[in-house]
Design an enzyme around this catalytic site. Structure first.
Site, PDB file in Angstrom:
ATOM      1  N   ARG A  30      11.780  -0.241  -7.050  1.00  0.00           N
ATOM      2  CA  ARG A  30      11.242  -0.478  -5.701  1.00  0.00           C
ATOM      3  C   ARG A  30      10.514   0.758  -5.178  1.00  0.00           C
ATOM      4  O   ARG A  30      10.987   1.886  -5.355  1.00  0.00           O
ATOM      5  CB  ARG A  30      12.369  -0.859  -4.732  1.00  0.00           C
ATOM      6  CG  ARG A  30      13.008  -2.171  -5.096  1.00  0.00           C
ATOM      7  CD  ARG A  30      13.862  -2.755  -3.999  1.00  0.00           C
ATOM      8  NE  ARG A  30      14.679  -3.823  -4.580  1.00  0.00           N
ATOM      9  CZ  ARG A  30      14.227  -5.021  -4.925  1.00  0.00           C
ATOM     10  NH1 ARG A  30      12.961  -5.335  -4.714  1.00  0.00           N
ATOM     11  NH2 ARG A  30      15.020  -5.905  -5.493  1.00  0.00           N
ATOM     12  N   ASP A  31       9.371   0.515  -4.530  1.00  0.00           N
ATOM     13  CA  ASP A  31       8.610   1.602  -3.915  1.00  0.00           C
ATOM     14  C   ASP A  31       9.411   2.168  -2.747  1.00  0.00           C
ATOM     15  O   ASP A  31      10.031   1.432  -1.977  1.00  0.00           O
ATOM     16  CB  ASP A  31       7.252   1.066  -3.422  1.00  0.00           C
ATOM     17  CG  ASP A  31       6.280   2.186  -3.095  1.00  0.00           C
ATOM     18  OD1 ASP A  31       5.272   2.311  -3.805  1.00  0.00           O
ATOM     19  OD2 ASP A  31       6.529   2.934  -2.122  1.00  0.00           O
ATOM     20  N   ILE A  32       9.394   3.488  -2.633  1.00  0.00           N
ATOM     21  CA  ILE A  32      10.165   4.157  -1.586  1.00  0.00           C
ATOM     22  C   ILE A  32       9.554   3.909  -0.202  1.00  0.00           C
ATOM     23  O   ILE A  32      10.240   4.019   0.822  1.00  0.00           O
ATOM     24  CB  ILE A  32      10.258   5.673  -1.903  1.00  0.00           C
ATOM     25  CG1 ILE A  32      11.482   6.301  -1.300  1.00  0.00           C
ATOM     26  CG2 ILE A  32       8.997   6.410  -1.523  1.00  0.00           C
ATOM     27  CD1 ILE A  32      11.762   7.704  -1.816  1.00  0.00           C
ATOM     28  N   ASN A  88      -4.061   2.101  -8.173  1.00  0.00           N
ATOM     29  CA  ASN A  88      -4.886   3.136  -7.550  1.00  0.00           C
ATOM     30  C   ASN A  88      -5.215   4.166  -8.620  1.00  0.00           C
ATOM     31  O   ASN A  88      -4.315   4.659  -9.296  1.00  0.00           O
ATOM     32  CB  ASN A  88      -4.131   3.789  -6.391  1.00  0.00           C
ATOM     33  CG  ASN A  88      -3.919   2.831  -5.233  1.00  0.00           C
ATOM     34  OD1 ASN A  88      -4.791   2.022  -4.921  1.00  0.00           O
ATOM     35  ND2 ASN A  88      -2.756   2.898  -4.605  1.00  0.00           N
ATOM     36  N   VAL A  97       0.691   9.553  -6.872  1.00  0.00           N
ATOM     37  CA  VAL A  97       1.555   9.912  -8.004  1.00  0.00           C
ATOM     38  C   VAL A  97       0.753   9.732  -9.295  1.00  0.00           C
ATOM     39  O   VAL A  97       0.296   8.621  -9.608  1.00  0.00           O
ATOM     40  CB  VAL A  97       2.834   9.051  -8.036  1.00  0.00           C
ATOM     41  CG1 VAL A  97       3.676   9.397  -9.257  1.00  0.00           C
ATOM     42  CG2 VAL A  97       3.644   9.239  -6.753  1.00  0.00           C
ATOM     43  N   HIS A 101       0.835   3.446 -12.512  1.00  0.00           N
ATOM     44  CA  HIS A 101       1.765   2.451 -11.963  1.00  0.00           C
ATOM     45  C   HIS A 101       0.985   1.273 -11.404  1.00  0.00           C
ATOM     46  O   HIS A 101      -0.122   1.424 -10.888  1.00  0.00           O
ATOM     47  CB  HIS A 101       2.688   3.055 -10.897  1.00  0.00           C
ATOM     48  CG  HIS A 101       1.971   3.834  -9.835  1.00  0.00           C
ATOM     49  ND1 HIS A 101       1.526   5.120 -10.030  1.00  0.00           N
ATOM     50  CD2 HIS A 101       1.611   3.492  -8.570  1.00  0.00           C
ATOM     51  CE1 HIS A 101       0.931   5.550  -8.925  1.00  0.00           C
ATOM     52  NE2 HIS A 101       0.955   4.579  -8.032  1.00  0.00           N
ATOM     53  N   HIS A 103       1.311  -1.591  -8.605  1.00  0.00           N
ATOM     54  CA  HIS A 103       2.038  -2.038  -7.413  1.00  0.00           C
ATOM     55  C   HIS A 103       2.138  -3.563  -7.474  1.00  0.00           C
ATOM     56  O   HIS A 103       1.106  -4.244  -7.625  1.00  0.00           O
ATOM     57  CB  HIS A 103       1.280  -1.673  -6.136  1.00  0.00           C
ATOM     58  CG  HIS A 103       1.144  -0.199  -5.871  1.00  0.00           C
ATOM     59  ND1 HIS A 103       1.925   0.465  -4.955  1.00  0.00           N
ATOM     60  CD2 HIS A 103       0.301   0.730  -6.387  1.00  0.00           C
ATOM     61  CE1 HIS A 103       1.553   1.746  -4.914  1.00  0.00           C
ATOM     62  NE2 HIS A 103       0.573   1.925  -5.771  1.00  0.00           N
TER      63      HIS A 103
HETATM   64  P1  DGP Z   1      -0.206   5.621  -5.287  1.00  0.00           P
HETATM   65  O1  DGP Z   1      -0.980   5.889  -4.029  1.00  0.00           O
HETATM   66  O2  DGP Z   1      -0.720   4.382  -5.968  1.00  0.00           O
HETATM   67  O3  DGP Z   1      -0.106   6.814  -6.191  1.00  0.00           O
HETATM   68  O4  DGP Z   1       1.240   5.231  -4.802  1.00  0.00           O
HETATM   69  C1  DGP Z   1       2.392   5.916  -5.141  1.00  0.00           C
HETATM   70  C2  DGP Z   1       3.541   5.125  -4.599  1.00  0.00           C
HETATM   71  O5  DGP Z   1       4.732   5.699  -5.109  1.00  0.00           O
HETATM   72  C3  DGP Z   1       3.666   5.114  -3.072  1.00  0.00           C
HETATM   73  O6  DGP Z   1       3.567   3.778  -2.609  1.00  0.00           O
HETATM   74  C4  DGP Z   1       5.037   5.685  -2.792  1.00  0.00           C
HETATM   75  C5  DGP Z   1       5.731   5.631  -4.129  1.00  0.00           C
HETATM   76  N1  DGP Z   1       6.628   6.747  -4.381  1.00  0.00           N
HETATM   77  C6  DGP Z   1       6.310   8.060  -4.301  1.00  0.00           C
HETATM   78  N2  DGP Z   1       7.369   8.815  -4.604  1.00  0.00           N
HETATM   79  C7  DGP Z   1       8.381   7.946  -4.913  1.00  0.00           C
HETATM   80  C8  DGP Z   1       9.732   8.124  -5.322  1.00  0.00           C
HETATM   81  O7  DGP Z   1      10.249   9.228  -5.461  1.00  0.00           O
HETATM   82  N3  DGP Z   1      10.461   6.986  -5.525  1.00  0.00           N
HETATM   83  C9  DGP Z   1       9.923   5.737  -5.356  1.00  0.00           C
HETATM   84  N4  DGP Z   1      10.743   4.707  -5.594  1.00  0.00           N
HETATM   85  N5  DGP Z   1       8.655   5.537  -4.990  1.00  0.00           N
HETATM   86  C10 DGP Z   1       7.895   6.626  -4.763  1.00  0.00           C
END
Ligand code: DGP
Length: 115
Positions: A30-32, A88, A97, A101, A103
């Site tokens: 799950r996204d944080i 992205n 990040v 990944h 989404h």
């Molecule tokens: P992007 O902009 O596509 O690189 O989105 C990165 C996503 O990753 C963003 O929606 C928040 C998520 N994210 C960042 N750090 C963490 C983390 O430590 N844990 C989780 N579960 N999600 C994270």
């Protein structure tokens, strides 16, 4: 694997995350910072910084990411109601990040287009 990469640390179980699926090629958690009721990230277990870095060798991983996205959508109960997949890539797309990944977003009506 990169010890400085947060997603590598999550995949290895070294950093916490709500893992919803994991196999030998990909992980999903799950996204944080969810932007919708369902927001799951599907990531390759191998460290690939961005989609612009993939090679022919990564074809099986990329295919598995899409299959797992479908599986996650079913698991989360949004396969029929609908969902969106987003990758992205790079600064203009706001990639934060640098570990590839996908989404998987859904659970309510999503607006489109964006940007
Ligand atoms: P992007 O902009 O596509 O690189 O989105 C990165 C996503 O990753 C963003 O929606 C928040 C998520 N994210 C960042 N750090 C963490 C983390 O430590 N844990 C989780 N579960 N999600 C994270």
């Amino acid at each position: 694997m990169s010890s400085s990469c947060i997603f590598c640390r999550i995949i290895q179980g070294e950093a916490p995350a709500q893992m919803v699926y994991q196999d030998e090629l990909v992980s999903a958690f799950r996204d944080i910072r969810p932007v919708a009721p369902v927001h799951v990230l599907v990531v390759p277990n191998k460290h690939i910084a961005a989609l612009s870095e993939v090679t022919e060798e990564d074809q099986a991983i990329l295919g598995r990411m899409l299959l797992v996205a479908r599986r996650v959508a079913e698991q989360e109960g949004i396969a029929q109601s609908g969902f969106r997949l987003i990758v992205n890539n790079g600064p203009d797309a706001n990639q934060i990040v640098y570990h590839l990944h996908l989404h998987v977003i859904g659970g309510h009506r999503l607006r489109f287009p964006m940007g």
